[in-house]
Scaffold this motif. Structure first.
Motif, PDB file in Angstrom:
ATOM      1  N   PHE A 146      35.471  31.551  31.223  1.00 56.66           N
ATOM      2  CA  PHE A 146      34.237  30.903  31.652  1.00 56.66           C
ATOM      3  C   PHE A 146      33.759  31.478  32.975  1.00 56.66           C
ATOM      4  O   PHE A 146      32.575  31.780  33.145  1.00 56.66           O
ATOM      5  N   SER A 147      34.654  31.623  33.927  1.00 57.13           N
ATOM      6  CA  SER A 147      34.238  32.113  35.239  1.00 57.13           C
ATOM      7  C   SER A 147      33.769  33.566  35.169  1.00 57.13           C
ATOM      8  O   SER A 147      32.886  33.976  35.929  1.00 57.13           O
ATOM      9  N   GLU A 148      34.298  34.342  34.243  1.00 55.24           N
ATOM     10  CA  GLU A 148      33.800  35.710  34.049  1.00 55.24           C
ATOM     11  C   GLU A 148      32.375  35.700  33.483  1.00 55.24           C
ATOM     12  O   GLU A 148      31.546  36.543  33.849  1.00 55.24           O
ATOM     13  N   VAL A 149      32.097  34.748  32.587  1.00 52.08           N
ATOM     14  CA  VAL A 149      30.734  34.598  32.073  1.00 52.08           C
ATOM     15  C   VAL A 149      29.792  34.201  33.204  1.00 52.08           C
ATOM     16  O   VAL A 149      28.676  34.735  33.331  1.00 52.08           O
ATOM     17  N   VAL A 150      30.217  33.263  34.036  1.00 54.18           N
ATOM     18  CA  VAL A 150      29.404  32.858  35.184  1.00 54.18           C
ATOM     19  C   VAL A 150      29.099  34.072  36.056  1.00 54.18           C
ATOM     20  O   VAL A 150      27.953  34.278  36.477  1.00 54.18           O
ATOM     21  N   ARG A 151      30.105  34.871  36.320  1.00 53.47           N
ATOM     22  CA  ARG A 151      29.896  36.061  37.161  1.00 53.47           C
ATOM     23  C   ARG A 151      28.861  36.994  36.536  1.00 53.47           C
ATOM     24  O   ARG A 151      27.938  37.463  37.216  1.00 53.47           O
ATOM     25  N   ALA A 173      42.512  30.648  38.742  1.00 51.88           N
ATOM     26  CA  ALA A 173      41.840  31.344  37.643  1.00 51.88           C
ATOM     27  C   ALA A 173      40.341  31.455  37.885  1.00 51.88           C
ATOM     28  O   ALA A 173      39.717  32.493  37.605  1.00 51.88           O
ATOM     29  N   TYR A 174      39.758  30.405  38.407  1.00 50.60           N
ATOM     30  CA  TYR A 174      38.303  30.361  38.617  1.00 50.60           C
ATOM     31  C   TYR A 174      37.877  31.360  39.684  1.00 50.60           C
ATOM     32  O   TYR A 174      36.930  32.130  39.504  1.00 50.60           O
ATOM     33  N   VAL A 175      38.579  31.344  40.824  1.00 48.86           N
ATOM     34  CA  VAL A 175      38.220  32.258  41.913  1.00 48.86           C
ATOM     35  C   VAL A 175      38.388  33.701  41.474  1.00 48.86           C
ATOM     36  O   VAL A 175      37.508  34.554  41.706  1.00 48.86           O
ATOM     37  N   ARG A 176      39.483  34.010  40.811  1.00 52.04           N
ATOM     38  CA  ARG A 176      39.711  35.393  40.383  1.00 52.04           C
ATOM     39  C   ARG A 176      38.724  35.810  39.301  1.00 52.04           C
ATOM     40  O   ARG A 176      38.313  36.975  39.245  1.00 52.04           O
ATOM     41  N   PHE A 227      43.446  24.329  48.074  1.00 53.59           N
ATOM     42  CA  PHE A 227      42.775  25.288  48.949  1.00 53.59           C
ATOM     43  C   PHE A 227      43.705  26.441  49.317  1.00 53.59           C
ATOM     44  O   PHE A 227      43.238  27.567  49.536  1.00 53.59           O
ATOM     45  N   ALA A 228      45.006  26.169  49.370  1.00 52.02           N
ATOM     46  CA  ALA A 228      45.946  27.262  49.593  1.00 52.02           C
ATOM     47  C   ALA A 228      45.893  28.260  48.439  1.00 52.02           C
ATOM     48  O   ALA A 228      45.976  29.477  48.643  1.00 52.02           O
ATOM     49  N   ASP A 229      45.723  27.753  47.220  1.00 47.54           N
ATOM     50  CA  ASP A 229      45.603  28.638  46.056  1.00 47.54           C
ATOM     51  C   ASP A 229      44.296  29.422  46.089  1.00 47.54           C
ATOM     52  O   ASP A 229      44.262  30.597  45.732  1.00 47.54           O
ATOM     53  N   ALA A 230      43.209  28.776  46.498  1.00 50.32           N
ATOM     54  CA  ALA A 230      41.930  29.482  46.610  1.00 50.32           C
ATOM     55  C   ALA A 230      42.018  30.612  47.625  1.00 50.32           C
ATOM     56  O   ALA A 230      41.506  31.718  47.399  1.00 50.32           O
ATOM     57  N   ILE A 231      42.675  30.349  48.744  1.00 51.41           N
ATOM     58  CA  ILE A 231      42.825  31.380  49.772  1.00 51.41           C
ATOM     59  C   ILE A 231      43.693  32.516  49.248  1.00 51.41           C
ATOM     60  O   ILE A 231      43.375  33.696  49.442  1.00 51.41           O
ATOM     61  N   ALA A 232      44.773  32.187  48.557  1.00 53.45           N
ATOM     62  CA  ALA A 232      45.631  33.225  47.986  1.00 53.45           C
ATOM     63  C   ALA A 232      44.885  34.070  46.967  1.00 53.45           C
ATOM     64  O   ALA A 232      45.141  35.275  46.827  1.00 53.45           O
ATOM     65  N   ALA A 233      43.935  33.455  46.253  1.00 53.38           N
ATOM     66  CA  ALA A 233      43.144  34.186  45.259  1.00 53.38           C
ATOM     67  C   ALA A 233      42.004  34.967  45.904  1.00 53.38           C
ATOM     68  O   ALA A 233      41.310  35.716  45.207  1.00 53.38           O
TER      69      ALA A 233
END
Length: 638
Positions: free
Chosen positions: A172-177, A221-224, A277-283
């Motif tokens: 889904f996030s790849e489609v958004v991109r 998954a979303y951020v990446r 948020f730690a996961d978002a930063i790591a991504a």
């Protein structure tokens, strides 16, 4: 390219040895910041000293912008846009904008190109970064999200969470991109990774639910998926929000409004809300947005946390986000923390919670001291310029934020080519493949809560005579014969929204569903009478986890949805696509239980009417009913 395409822009040039570049400052030579062969850091090091204080201040504001119906640049202010486009770009020097309505992919691409060409008229040609709230699902509420319009339509985020499928979230996030990039949108004001632990909170439909492990996995998954493995020209930058987690709202009220400004942690569960948020930063998330709310009674590591809005809170932004978590990207505040917003006859006070007594200049100084880089929803550049002139803010502090913002622009490739192709935009956005994937995800995300041998609808009684409310009869006609009254039907299909208390005093308040989760007694009685005439299939759109207990004694089937079109709903109810959704949040038994619950901590599974993780797989024919939020699961929040 088509006749409306201006790719390359008016500054496109070629060096004597054949290297293409954009002569953004119009001096006839390729300066280091215009040289695509250099790193983003080298280019910022060259550009930043060239900029005037006024240009650097302009970088630090992001406001709402609107487009004309055919992609025109607005020559005057709009409904939410405070100024004409040329005014904010050329006079105020802004280069970050949040766009609202998008009429079509072609219009959006055309408008982006015109806007980027306008930005080339500024002294150093700094390109525009266009941002957007979520716009791939069903929510329509300015300041929160927009319905999909020309983009492919998917479940709301809670619906994706109901599928418990990390690979699907990545897809889904790849489609958004792909769809965002096609029209020039290069910054997503999402994902929203708040834990939905307060059942009444009106923002939870855009979250990934209340399970901290699921939210963390989905965040990565979303951020990446949107940014890619690293931020680059093929990326859309993510703005992960709302730091340090916005779900622990007192009484479920939202801090967009004065009565909802308090976030409370009676369960001492602050760290669980912080964890995604730690996961978002790591991504690699490019930006993080703090929420409006102010912590009340929060003590961390033995130190009381100042009771001011999180964007004003140095302990939270500098101490936790910068120093503990190591984030060095852009901190962009949520909208309108400095000045009041007036639209028509409506007012929304500045969300300066805990510092209401401060003047706008003092608010800006405190936000900068806390660690904010960019002021969302504001364009009061003169206020910041005056603060610098009076010595309240140093130019070196301005440089810190300007550097971070410029680095993101360079890494996105905007200085090299911010233009898009109109024909490609029309071909990519909302294409048949993306739409089919979104519809299938919608149908799969349906959660069957109860089923007394009426689902799927393709049984031996077909074709059914169906009494319908809340679903388009012409779509139901593909699966049976719509009839006018329950007494003439083999089955009643009724779709209703979750309850809320309508409010319309403050600006934006109408779009927020808040208050009690109880259905009106009259509605319950009327549906019970329908069930006396024929079996009732009740479908509830759960933007919040409503009190469903009154319906269970008479509904033959109860179904929960989190953003599902009528055609996808009928695919799921009929068995064309077998629903596989499981609840991403608890469904409480009563409002008394909701009021007794801790806002920062999910209630024990045994206390729920339907616990998080529950869902009847294959309509219950295989009797795979799951209560994932058991005692061991709840310990993950300790």
């Amino acid at each position: 390219m088509n006749r409306h395409d201006t790719r390359g822009g008016p500054s496109a040039r070629t060096t004597p040895d054949g290297l293409a570049f954009r002569d953004l400052n119009g001096n006839g030579i390729m300066d280091p910041y215009e040289d695509s062969r250099l790193s983003a850091e080298e280019r910022v090091n060259d550009l930043l000293p060239r900029l005037s204080l006024r240009e650097k201040i302009g970088l630090m504001f992001q406001t709402v912008i609107e487009m004309g119906p055919d992609g025109e640049l607005l020559a005057e202010s709009g409904v939410f846009a405070k100024s004409a486009t040329a005014t904010v770009v050329l006079d105020k020097g802004l280069s970050a904008f949040n766009v609202h309505a998008i009429p079509s992919a072609r219009a959006a691409a055309r408008w982006n190109n015109r806007l980027q060409a306008l930005a080339e008229q500024t002294p150093h040609g700094i390109p525009v970064t266009l941002s957007t709230d979520p716009r791939h699902s069903f929510t329509e509420s300015s300041g929160v999200a927009f319905t999909s319009g020309p983009f492919s339509q998917w479940p709301d985020m809670l619906g994706l969470a109901a599928l418990d499928d990390v690979d699907l979230v990545a897809r889904f996030s790849e489609v958004v991109r792909a769809e965002y990039r096609a029209v020039g949108l290069r910054m997503a004001l999402h994902p929203q990774v708040d834990l939905a632990t307060e059942a009444r909170w009106g923002r939870q439909l855009q979250t990934f639910g209340s399970d901290v492990d699921r939210v963390r996995a989905y965040t990565r998954a979303y951020v990446r998926g949107i940014q890619g493995p690293r931020l680059g020209p093929d990326s859309v930058a993510t703005t992960t929000k709302h730091f340090p987690g916005g779900g622990a709202q007192k009484d479920g009220e939202d801090p967009h409004f004065p009565y909802g400004r308090e976030q409370v942690y009676p369960g001492n569960n602050f760290e669980a809300h912080l964890a995604p948020f730690a996961d978002a930063i790591a991504a690699g998330t490019a930006a993080i947005m703090p929420y409006y709310g102010m912590p009340v009674g929060l003590v961390r590591h033995g130190r009381p946390i100042e009771e001011v809005g999180f964007a004003y809170n140095r302990q939270i932004l500098t101490g936790v986000l910068r120093e503990e978590l190591g984030f060095d990207g852009v901190i962009v505040s949520d909208w309108e923390l400095v000045t009041d917003n007036h639209v028509g006859g409506k007012l929304l006070p500045a969300r300066a919670w805990g510092v209401e007594e401060l003047a706008p200049a003092e608010r800006i100084v405190k936000l900068l001291d806390a660690g904010v880089d960019q002021f969302g929803g504001e364009e009061c550049v003169d206020v910041l310029a005056d603060a610098v002139a009076q010595g309240a803010v140093t130019e070196s502090r301005i440089d810190e934020s300007a550097r971070r913002i410029l680095l993101t622009k360079f890494r996105l490739g905007l200085f090299d080519d911010p233009y898009v192709d109109e024909d490609a935009a029309e071909r990519i956005v909302g294409n048949a493949e993306f739409r089919a994937q979104g519809l299938r995800a919608q149908a799969q995300s349906i959660v069957v809560l109860t089923n007394h041998d009426v689902l799927p609808l393709d049984g031996p009684r077909s074709p059914l005579r169906i009494y319908v409310e809340g679903v388009m009869p012409e779509i139901v006609a593909e699966y049976g014969e719509p009839v006018a009254a329950p007494r003439d039907a083999d089955l009643a299909l009724v779709r209703i929204p979750a309850p809320y208390e309508p409010r319309d005093d403050l600006l934006l308040e109408r779009g927020f569903h808040q208050g009690s989760l109880d259905f009106r007694p009259g509605l319950v009685s009327r549906l019970a009478r329908i069930a006396e005439e024929c079996p009732l299939v009740l479908v509830v759109d759960l933007d919040r986890p409503a009190i469903l207990a009154p319906f269970l004694s008479f509904a033959s089937a109860t179904v929960a949805c989190f953003g599902v079109a009528d055609c996808a709903l009928m695919d799921g109810l009929s068995g064309r696509v077998v629903p596989s959704g499981r609840l991403p949040v608890d469904i409480p038994r009563s409002m008394d239980d909701v009021r007794k619950a801790m806002p920062d901590y999910p209630a024990p599974a045994a206390d729920a009417l339907f616990a998080r993780g529950f869902g009847m797989q294959d309509y219950g024919r295989r009797q795979e009913e799951v209560h994932s939020a058991d005692a061991s699961d709840a310990r993950r929040f300790d």
